[in-house]
Design a protein around this motif. Structure first.
Motif, short mmCIF file in Angstrom:
data_model
loop_
_atom_site.label_atom_id
_atom_site.label_comp_id
_atom_site.label_asym_id
_atom_site.label_seq_id
_atom_site.Cartn_x
_atom_site.Cartn_y
_atom_site.Cartn_z
N UNK A 153 -45.82 6.21 -22.37
CA UNK A 153 -45.54 7.31 -21.44
C UNK A 153 -46.79 8.07 -21.01
N UNK A 154 -47.68 7.34 -20.34
CA UNK A 154 -48.94 7.97 -19.92
C UNK A 154 -48.70 9.12 -18.95
N UNK A 155 -47.66 8.98 -18.14
CA UNK A 155 -47.18 10.10 -17.33
C UNK A 155 -45.73 10.32 -17.72
N UNK A 156 -45.41 11.45 -18.33
CA UNK A 156 -44.03 11.65 -18.80
C UNK A 156 -43.06 12.02 -17.69
N UNK A 157 -42.61 10.98 -16.98
CA UNK A 157 -41.51 11.16 -16.03
C UNK A 157 -40.22 11.17 -16.86
N UNK A 158 -39.86 12.34 -17.37
CA UNK A 158 -38.79 12.42 -18.37
C UNK A 158 -37.47 11.86 -17.86
N UNK A 159 -37.08 12.25 -16.65
CA UNK A 159 -35.78 11.86 -16.11
C UNK A 159 -35.71 10.36 -15.86
N UNK A 160 -36.70 9.84 -15.17
CA UNK A 160 -36.75 8.41 -14.84
C UNK A 160 -36.82 7.54 -16.08
N UNK A 161 -37.70 7.90 -17.01
CA UNK A 161 -37.93 7.09 -18.20
C UNK A 161 -36.72 7.08 -19.12
N UNK A 162 -36.07 8.23 -19.28
CA UNK A 162 -34.88 8.30 -20.13
C UNK A 162 -33.78 7.38 -19.61
N UNK A 163 -33.60 7.35 -18.29
CA UNK A 163 -32.57 6.49 -17.71
C UNK A 163 -32.91 5.02 -17.90
N UNK A 164 -34.16 4.66 -17.75
CA UNK A 164 -34.55 3.26 -17.93
C UNK A 164 -34.41 2.83 -19.38
N UNK A 165 -34.68 3.73 -20.33
CA UNK A 165 -34.49 3.40 -21.74
C UNK A 165 -33.01 3.17 -22.03
N UNK A 166 -32.15 3.99 -21.46
CA UNK A 166 -30.72 3.78 -21.62
C UNK A 166 -30.29 2.46 -21.00
N UNK A 167 -30.90 2.11 -19.89
CA UNK A 167 -30.57 0.85 -19.21
C UNK A 167 -30.95 -0.35 -20.09
N UNK A 168 -32.06 -0.26 -20.81
CA UNK A 168 -32.44 -1.33 -21.72
C UNK A 168 -31.41 -1.49 -22.83
N UNK A 169 -30.92 -0.38 -23.34
CA UNK A 169 -29.87 -0.45 -24.37
C UNK A 169 -28.63 -1.14 -23.82
N UNK A 170 -28.25 -0.81 -22.58
CA UNK A 170 -27.10 -1.47 -21.96
C UNK A 170 -27.36 -2.96 -21.79
N UNK A 171 -28.59 -3.33 -21.44
CA UNK A 171 -28.92 -4.75 -21.28
C UNK A 171 -28.67 -5.50 -22.58
N UNK A 172 -29.05 -4.90 -23.70
CA UNK A 172 -28.93 -5.59 -24.98
C UNK A 172 -27.48 -5.66 -25.46
N UNK A 173 -26.74 -4.57 -25.30
CA UNK A 173 -25.33 -4.62 -25.72
C UNK A 173 -24.52 -5.53 -24.80
N UNK A 174 -24.85 -5.51 -23.51
CA UNK A 174 -24.16 -6.40 -22.56
C UNK A 174 -24.48 -7.86 -22.86
N UNK A 175 -25.73 -8.14 -23.23
CA UNK A 175 -26.11 -9.51 -23.58
C UNK A 175 -25.29 -10.01 -24.75
N UNK A 176 -25.08 -9.14 -25.73
CA UNK A 176 -24.32 -9.53 -26.91
C UNK A 176 -22.86 -9.82 -26.57
N UNK A 177 -22.28 -9.02 -25.70
CA UNK A 177 -20.87 -9.22 -25.35
C UNK A 177 -20.66 -10.37 -24.39
N UNK A 178 -21.56 -10.54 -23.44
CA UNK A 178 -21.32 -11.50 -22.36
C UNK A 178 -21.88 -12.89 -22.64
#
Length: 254
Positions: A153-178
């Protein structure tokens, strides 16, 4: 099961301009049918489709609207065939200018939620709309666009980065289910790209600093990141799911 790219129908969200347009063009270059989704960039999307040829078409829909996404997937299916690959690139209105970023003492939840709505809710809407045809075919590829900022996080874009981190979590849980359905879910994460509409406000000195700190000594282009998206949709990635591939010239080692 795997499908060559020239036998696929690929839906790319936020594809009227910037990175999304580069991803759409990359798939078209490999012979895929390409659905160019846009929210506000209708003119750019239609111009892109003209350049890509008769196997591409533009579809307007807001990824935050589940009903609109269901209708868009139906429209894509009627025009180009059921999507075999979905690339979720759409981004809430945002400008990558570190000097003008919103800091924590004034950051509102509404700013964070705007990115969550487009990034995470948008992905959920797309996945839900795509599952029926992908399940029936026994094949599907979902590629989500992330960021290297939650590793670095060299530039802390808090809002943008938090959403992308959540999206990665969704990618992994979706991968497991699908996975048992033959559907893979992966993420491609870039850094600052030279140059998109979102990064056009970035000072040139920042581009120079990033280039100097990458092993390749240059800033990644949208076209280079698009190549990695092609990989996840291709037969060469048939055994890969739940992964996050960083494409930033080696700035971040994962």
């Amino acid at each position: 099961m795997s499908l060559p790219l020239d036998q696929q129908t690929v839906l790319v969200t936020g594809a009227g301009r910037g990175l999304g347009a580069a991803i759409a063009a990359a798939f078209a270059g490999e012979g895929a049918n390409v659905a160019v989704n846009y929210r506000n960039s209708r003119k750019q999307a239609e111009e892109l489709v003209l350049r890509l040829g008769e196997r591409a078409a533009a579809f307007g829909a807001d990824v935050r609207d589940g009903d609109a996404i269901e209708q868009m997937v139906a429209d894509v299916t009627g025009r180009l065939g059921a999507p075999t690959t979905i690339v979720h690139n759409a981004l809430a209105d945002f400008s990558f200018n570190g000097d003008a970023r919103t800091k924590l003492d004034v950051l509102s939840w509404e700013e964070v939620a705007a990115h969550m709505e487009t990034g995470v809710k948008g992905a959920l809407n797309l996945i839900r709309a795509a599952i029926p045809s992908m399940r029936e075919r026994g094949f599907g590829r979902i590629v989500l666009i992330g960021t290297n900022l939650f590793q670095n996080p060299v530039v802390p874009y808090h809002d943008y980065t938090a959403a992308k981190a959540a999206l990665l979590s969704l990618a992994r849980t979706a991968a497991a289910e699908l996975g048992p359905l033959g559907i893979t879910v992966n993420m491609v994460s870039g850094g600052l790209l030279r140059t998109t509409d979102a990064s056009s406000a970035t000072p040139e000195s920042v581009f120079d600093l990033i280039a100097a700190n990458t092993p390749l000594r240059r800033v990644t282009t949208p076209e280079e990141l698009a190549d990695a998206v092609l990989f996840f949709a291709s037969p060469w990635a048939r055994a890969v799911t739940g992964q996050n591939l960083i494409v930033d010239g080696g700035l971040v080692f994962n």
